[in-house]
Design a protein around this motif. Structure first.
Motif, mmCIF file in Angstrom:
data_model
loop_
_atom_site.group_PDB
_atom_site.id
_atom_site.type_symbol
_atom_site.label_atom_id
_atom_site.label_comp_id
_atom_site.label_asym_id
_atom_site.label_seq_id
_atom_site.Cartn_x
_atom_site.Cartn_y
_atom_site.Cartn_z
ATOM 1 N N GLN A 1 3.411 12.254 -3.895
ATOM 2 C CA GLN A 1 2.302 12.221 -2.948
ATOM 3 C C GLN A 1 0.995 11.995 -3.688
ATOM 4 O OE1 GLN A 1 2.242 15.193 0.239
ATOM 5 N NE2 GLN A 1 4.139 16.020 -0.612
ATOM 6 N N GLY A 2 0.072 11.335 -2.996
ATOM 7 C CA GLY A 2 -1.271 11.140 -3.553
ATOM 8 C C GLY A 2 -1.279 10.186 -4.723
ATOM 9 N N ILE A 3 -1.959 10.564 -5.802
ATOM 10 C CA ILE A 3 -2.197 9.656 -6.933
ATOM 11 C C ILE A 3 -1.086 9.701 -7.985
ATOM 12 C CG2 ILE A 3 -4.695 9.572 -6.617
ATOM 13 C CD1 ILE A 3 -4.902 11.669 -8.902
ATOM 14 N N GLU B 1 1.242 8.607 -12.074
ATOM 15 C CA GLU B 1 0.035 8.018 -12.658
ATOM 16 C C GLU B 1 0.317 6.779 -13.499
ATOM 17 O OE1 GLU B 1 -1.794 11.253 -14.748
ATOM 18 O OE2 GLU B 1 -2.442 12.227 -12.900
ATOM 19 N N ASP B 2 1.597 6.558 -13.852
ATOM 20 C CA ASP B 2 1.923 5.470 -14.774
ATOM 21 C C ASP B 2 2.346 4.169 -14.081
ATOM 22 O OD1 ASP B 2 4.268 6.509 -13.792
ATOM 23 O OD2 ASP B 2 5.305 6.543 -15.725
ATOM 24 N N ILE B 3 1.888 3.957 -12.834
ATOM 25 C CA ILE B 3 2.197 2.687 -12.168
ATOM 26 C C ILE B 3 0.904 1.924 -11.885
ATOM 27 C CG2 ILE B 3 4.350 3.561 -11.154
ATOM 28 C CD1 ILE B 3 2.911 3.656 -8.427
ATOM 29 N N ALA B 4 1.039 0.602 -11.733
ATOM 30 C CA ALA B 4 -0.129 -0.265 -11.569
ATOM 31 C C ALA B 4 -0.734 -0.196 -10.161
ATOM 32 C CB ALA B 4 0.253 -1.707 -11.897
ATOM 33 N N THR B 5 0.050 0.212 -9.179
ATOM 34 C CA THR B 5 -0.433 0.266 -7.793
ATOM 35 C C THR B 5 -1.640 1.202 -7.695
ATOM 36 O OG1 THR B 5 1.872 0.000 -7.115
ATOM 37 C CG2 THR B 5 0.324 0.660 -5.402
ATOM 38 N N PRO B 6 -2.719 0.732 -7.037
ATOM 39 C CA PRO B 6 -3.918 1.573 -6.895
ATOM 40 C C PRO B 6 -3.704 2.678 -5.852
ATOM 41 C CG PRO B 6 -4.245 -0.516 -5.769
ATOM 42 C CD PRO B 6 -2.905 -0.594 -6.426
ATOM 43 N N LEU B 7 -3.323 3.855 -6.302
ATOM 44 C CA LEU B 7 -2.996 4.960 -5.415
ATOM 45 C C LEU B 7 -4.224 5.781 -5.039
ATOM 46 C CD1 LEU B 7 0.192 6.253 -7.305
ATOM 47 C CD2 LEU B 7 0.101 4.656 -5.378
ATOM 48 N N ASP B 8 -4.151 6.421 -3.877
ATOM 49 C CA ASP B 8 -5.174 7.392 -3.485
ATOM 50 C C ASP B 8 -4.482 8.550 -2.763
ATOM 51 O OD1 ASP B 8 -4.745 6.702 -0.770
ATOM 52 O OD2 ASP B 8 -6.343 5.215 -0.799
ATOM 53 N N GLU B 9 -5.275 9.475 -2.231
ATOM 54 C CA GLU B 9 -4.710 10.690 -1.615
ATOM 55 C C GLU B 9 -3.861 10.410 -0.374
ATOM 56 O OE1 GLU B 9 -4.464 13.859 -2.615
ATOM 57 O OE2 GLU B 9 -5.255 13.020 -4.456
#
Length: 146
Positions: free
Chosen positions: A95-97, A100-108
């Motif tokens: 869930q959320g961000i 952390e080690d993927i290129a997809t720009p994640l957010d909450e």
């Protein structure tokens, strides 16, 4: 003197059992709430749920996701093409961000699934409670397939 000590102990034990009795219904209510959420989630997913998939480059595309009736597969329908992924291939639900080690720009508002191949699929939700409920329910389904 002895009598008052004994009555203090017995009062303490009755207070203790009242506390325990108060906790049981709360636990049962929580179990019933989760069962109800799961039932609603599964019904909605078998029918098909309009969702948003987030690509590595940050583009959001509308899709319809569903489970088959036996809850064995996760289907993603994007512009008339369906991809079927066995739920047994799901390894983690983030869930959320995270992760952390993927290129997809994640957010909450994101929920990311990691498949056994290492591939990640990210979906974006309208708010955090919706994302949390989806992730919790999906995690329970995935856990049942491990």
């Amino acid at each position: 003197q002895k009598h008052s000590t004994r009555s203090a102990v017995s009062n303490a034990s009755s207070v203790g059992s009242e506390l325990i009795n108060d906790q049981i219904p709360a636990h049962q209510r929580e179990v019933a709430r989760i069962q109800s959420q799961m039932k609603t989630f599964v019904k909605g997913m078998v029918k098909g749920r309009d969702m948003s998939v987030l690509s590595v480059d940050g583009q959001i595309r509308a899709c319809t996701c569903s489970f088959d009736r036996k809850l064995k597969n996760y289907n993603i329908l994007i512009s008339k093409e369906t991809r079927t992924i066995p739920l047994s291939k799901f390894r983690e639900v983030f869930q959320g961000i995270e992760p952390e080690d993927i290129a997809t720009p994640l957010d909450e508002l994101c929920c990311t699934f990691v498949l056994d191949t290492g591939e990640c699929l990210t979906f974006r939700f309208k708010d955090v409670p919706e994302r949390e409920q989806f992730a919790m329910c999906l995690q329970m389904i995935v856990d049942a397939h491990q």
